[in-house]
Motif scaffolding. Structure first.
Motif, PDB file in Angstrom:
ATOM      1  N   LYS A   1      18.658   8.084  27.706  1.00  0.00           N
ATOM      2  CA  LYS A   1      18.620   9.546  27.836  1.00  0.00           C
ATOM      3  C   LYS A   1      17.185  10.046  27.697  1.00  0.00           C
ATOM      4  N   GLY A   2      16.798  10.837  28.649  1.00  0.00           N
ATOM      5  CA  GLY A   2      15.449  11.415  28.581  1.00  0.00           C
ATOM      6  C   GLY A   2      14.346  10.459  28.988  1.00  0.00           C
ATOM      7  N   THR A   3      14.718   9.267  29.464  1.00  0.00           N
ATOM      8  CA  THR A   3      13.684   8.325  29.888  1.00  0.00           C
ATOM      9  C   THR A   3      13.509   8.376  31.400  1.00  0.00           C
ATOM     10  N   LYS A   4      12.459   7.740  31.849  1.00  0.00           N
ATOM     11  CA  LYS A   4      12.174   7.675  33.288  1.00  0.00           C
ATOM     12  C   LYS A   4      12.478   6.267  33.816  1.00  0.00           C
ATOM     13  N   GLY A   5      12.686   6.180  35.114  1.00  0.00           N
ATOM     14  CA  GLY A   5      12.810   4.880  35.770  1.00  0.00           C
ATOM     15  C   GLY A   5      13.786   3.949  35.066  1.00  0.00           C
ATOM     16  N   ALA A   6      13.302   2.752  34.743  1.00  0.00           N
ATOM     17  CA  ALA A   6      14.143   1.744  34.098  1.00  0.00           C
ATOM     18  C   ALA A   6      14.290   1.988  32.600  1.00  0.00           C
ATOM     19  N   GLY A   7      13.692   3.083  32.107  1.00  0.00           N
ATOM     20  CA  GLY A   7      13.867   3.408  30.699  1.00  0.00           C
ATOM     21  C   GLY A   7      12.576   3.615  29.919  1.00  0.00           C
ATOM     22  N   TRP A   8      11.511   3.975  30.608  1.00  0.00           N
ATOM     23  CA  TRP A   8      10.235   4.186  29.903  1.00  0.00           C
ATOM     24  C   TRP A   8      10.081   5.645  29.505  1.00  0.00           C
ATOM     25  N   TYR A   9       9.263   5.904  28.473  1.00  0.00           N
ATOM     26  CA  TYR A   9       9.132   7.252  27.920  1.00  0.00           C
ATOM     27  C   TYR A   9       7.978   7.277  26.927  1.00  0.00           C
ATOM     28  N   SER A  10       7.652   8.457  26.480  1.00  0.00           N
ATOM     29  CA  SER A  10       6.653   8.582  25.418  1.00  0.00           C
ATOM     30  C   SER A  10       7.058   9.712  24.493  1.00  0.00           C
ATOM     31  N   PHE A  11       6.507   9.712  23.300  1.00  0.00           N
ATOM     32  CA  PHE A  11       6.763  10.801  22.356  1.00  0.00           C
ATOM     33  C   PHE A  11       5.623  10.842  21.341  1.00  0.00           C
ATOM     34  N   ASP A  12       5.555  11.934  20.605  1.00  0.00           N
ATOM     35  CA  ASP A  12       4.477  12.083  19.629  1.00  0.00           C
ATOM     36  C   ASP A  12       5.054  12.249  18.232  1.00  0.00           C
ATOM     37  N   GLN A  13       4.406  11.596  17.278  1.00  0.00           N
ATOM     38  CA  GLN A  13       4.806  11.700  15.881  1.00  0.00           C
ATOM     39  C   GLN A  13       3.541  11.652  15.046  1.00  0.00           C
TER      40      GLN A  13
ATOM     41  N   PRO B   1       0.844  -1.185   0.000  1.00  0.00           N
ATOM     42  CA  PRO B   1       0.000   0.000   0.000  1.00  0.00           C
ATOM     43  C   PRO B   1       0.886   1.244   0.000  1.00  0.00           C
ATOM     44  N   LYS B   2       0.449   2.205  -0.732  1.00  0.00           N
ATOM     45  CA  LYS B   2       1.264   3.408  -0.809  1.00  0.00           C
ATOM     46  C   LYS B   2       1.047   4.240   0.457  1.00  0.00           C
ATOM     47  N   PRO B   3       2.097   4.459   1.205  1.00  0.00           N
ATOM     48  CA  PRO B   3       1.901   5.219   2.428  1.00  0.00           C
ATOM     49  C   PRO B   3       1.687   6.697   2.130  1.00  0.00           C
ATOM     50  N   THR B   4       0.751   7.246   2.816  1.00  0.00           N
ATOM     51  CA  THR B   4       0.523   8.666   2.619  1.00  0.00           C
ATOM     52  C   THR B   4       0.850   9.446   3.881  1.00  0.00           C
ATOM     53  N   GLY B   5       1.068   8.700   4.981  1.00  0.00           N
ATOM     54  CA  GLY B   5       1.365   9.396   6.222  1.00  0.00           C
ATOM     55  C   GLY B   5       2.677   8.927   6.792  1.00  0.00           C
ATOM     56  N   LEU B   6       2.665   8.662   8.086  1.00  0.00           N
ATOM     57  CA  LEU B   6       3.874   8.243   8.782  1.00  0.00           C
ATOM     58  C   LEU B   6       4.179   6.770   8.504  1.00  0.00           C
ATOM     59  N   THR B   7       5.406   6.453   8.292  1.00  0.00           N
ATOM     60  CA  THR B   7       5.807   5.052   8.307  1.00  0.00           C
ATOM     61  C   THR B   7       6.942   4.884   9.296  1.00  0.00           C
TER      62      THR B   7
END
Lengths: 320, 111
Positions: free
Chosen positions: A155-167, A56-62
């Motif tokens: 880097k930039g993570t919490k605790g044992a290495g958890w985190y979130s981000f938006d894309q 499928p041709k991606p039109t958004g994020l891949t």
């Protein structure tokens, strides 16, 4: 629940789940899974399909998922896990549409050694994409239970290495369920991480697509072999109100998928070695396969309906 | 071969009538095999002062970790072993901290 070689749609057109434009599995190719988000809703496609004209041709994020490189493992059925990772990397580099980034769902190394992380990084870096990691239990075997991992990837993570981000309007959450495991138990997130997760998603609109990734499956896939997370259901309870939740895991070295309500669960193949299907062996150790068959299980030569045997051949060729 | 040795030791010790002396002369090996993601045997009983050895026969690393943290191995790769001498009587529950479904127990009796 099993992945299939051909693209059998999951929950395609007959209920409310799929009308949300839910996740559909086209095909899988083991070395990596390419995720596309059209209109903010993730769908996955195997690498060999993505390489073929049928993709499928991606039109958004891949973006791309790889898992379980186990660099340092050197026994049958794969005495050269660097080679298979290298092949995966080469394959990723030939994708016609460059993914925005890659996630690695853990077990980068086999024994948490500096050199293993170094070797993995050296190869993965070649993809030329940002990589978001979560640790597997093999990445936290050092005396300080994951300090080496956190120094490198945390880097930039919490605790044992958890985190979130938006894309692209999608909220990505990387969770750690491989530390502080309890005797007799399964994967474990722990109170601190659960509290963080609850806070992390509190302000988000219910229409925000969520992608959660962690090493051990968050759902009880096969608890007899430890394939599940004790407090995974609590994590998922914080995500109930969201219309689209995709959970990506590794750990079991094979594809398993399940859709439950608005949540789609997927596990990725390894680049290192396959593991047996649940309950089909005395234990979940590496599954022995004939040398010539290995890459079928890792997916590099998983070519069922791709008119692209040649793609695989090209991918094996070192890049100039 | 192991059997022959056991007989020899037993034969020599019979006149001594001192069971405990056997451990001073030739401490028995108490081995727990790690195989197919299990500790085998899952529970063993030993006398205080016994050295217990775990050997990993899996292709995947494991650890031997006491639930009360009184002992803890590093990650044992294939064929690596770990030993611990149990000095005090009691029950020692342990598990693999990487694969916590794997549990075992050492029961230590007073000599």
């Amino acid at each position: 629940m099993n992945g299939s070689d051909h693209g059998e749609p999951l929950q395609d057109d007959d209920d409310g789940v799929s009308r949300r434009g839910f996740l559909r599995c086209m095909t899988w190719a083991g070395t990596g899974v390419l995720w596309m988000a059209n209109d903010g809703l993730p769908r996955s496609v195997g690498l060999s399909s993505a390489l073929a004209a049928t993709a499928p041709k991606p039109t958004g994020l891949t973006f791309l998922q790889i898992s379980d490189s186990h660099i340092g493992f050197d026994r049958p059925p794969n005495t050269d896990v660097l080679a298979t990772l290298r092949e995966a990397v080469a394959k990723i580099k030939t994708l016609p549409v460059k993914p925005s980034f890659m996630i690695h769902t853990g077990d980068i190394s086999h024994l948490s050694k500096e050199k293993e992380f170094d070797d993995a990084n050296q190869l993965i870096r070649e993809v030329g994409l940002p990589v978001f990691y979560v640790p597997g239990e093999h990445d936290v075997l050092d005396d300080e239970q994951g300090k080496l991992y956190r120094d490198r990837y945390g880097k930039g993570t919490k605790g044992a290495g958890w985190y979130s981000f938006d894309q692209h309007g999608i909220h990505f959450i990387g969770l750690v369920n491989v530390v502080d495991l309890k005797a007799g138990g399964l994967g474990n997130l722990g109170e601190e991480q659960l509290k963080w997760l609850e806070d992390d998603v509190r302000g988000l609109s219910a229409s925000t697509p969520i992608v959660v990734f962690a090493h051990i499956p968050l759902w009880s896939l096969y608890p007899e072999w430890g394939w599940g997370t004790d407090d995974g259901a609590r994590a998922l309870s914080f995500l109930k109100r969201f219309g689209s939740v995709t959970v990506l895991n590794g750990h079991i070295h094979q594809i398993m998928q399940k859709v439950e309500g608005n949540v789609a669960f997927h596990t990725a193949r390894a680049t290192a070695f396959p593991q047996p299907a649940p309950g089909t062996a005395p234990g979940p150790g590496p599954m022995q396969v004939p040398a010539g068959e290995l890459r079928k299980y890792l997916g590099v030569a998983h070519v069922n309906f791709v008119p692209g045997n040649k793609h695989l051949a090209i991918i094996d060729t070192p890049l100039a | 071969m192991a059997r022959t040795e056991t007989w020899r030791v037993a034969f020599l010790l019979v006149p001594l009538l001192a069971g405990a002396a056997a451990f001073a002369v030739d401490a028995p090996t108490n081995e727990v095999k790690i195989e197919n993601f299990t500790f085998a045997p899952e529970a063993i009983t030993v006398l205080a002062g016994t050295k217990v050895t775990w050997v990993n026969r899996d292709d995947i690393p494991h650890t031997v970790t006491a639930q009360d943290h009184s002992f803890r191995s590093k990650a044992l790769d294939t064929n690596d072993s770990f030993s611990f001498t149990f000095e005090k009587p009691g029950e020692y529950a342990y598990f693999c901290s990487i694969h916590p479904k794997m549990v075992g127990k050492i029961i230590v009796k007073a000599p």
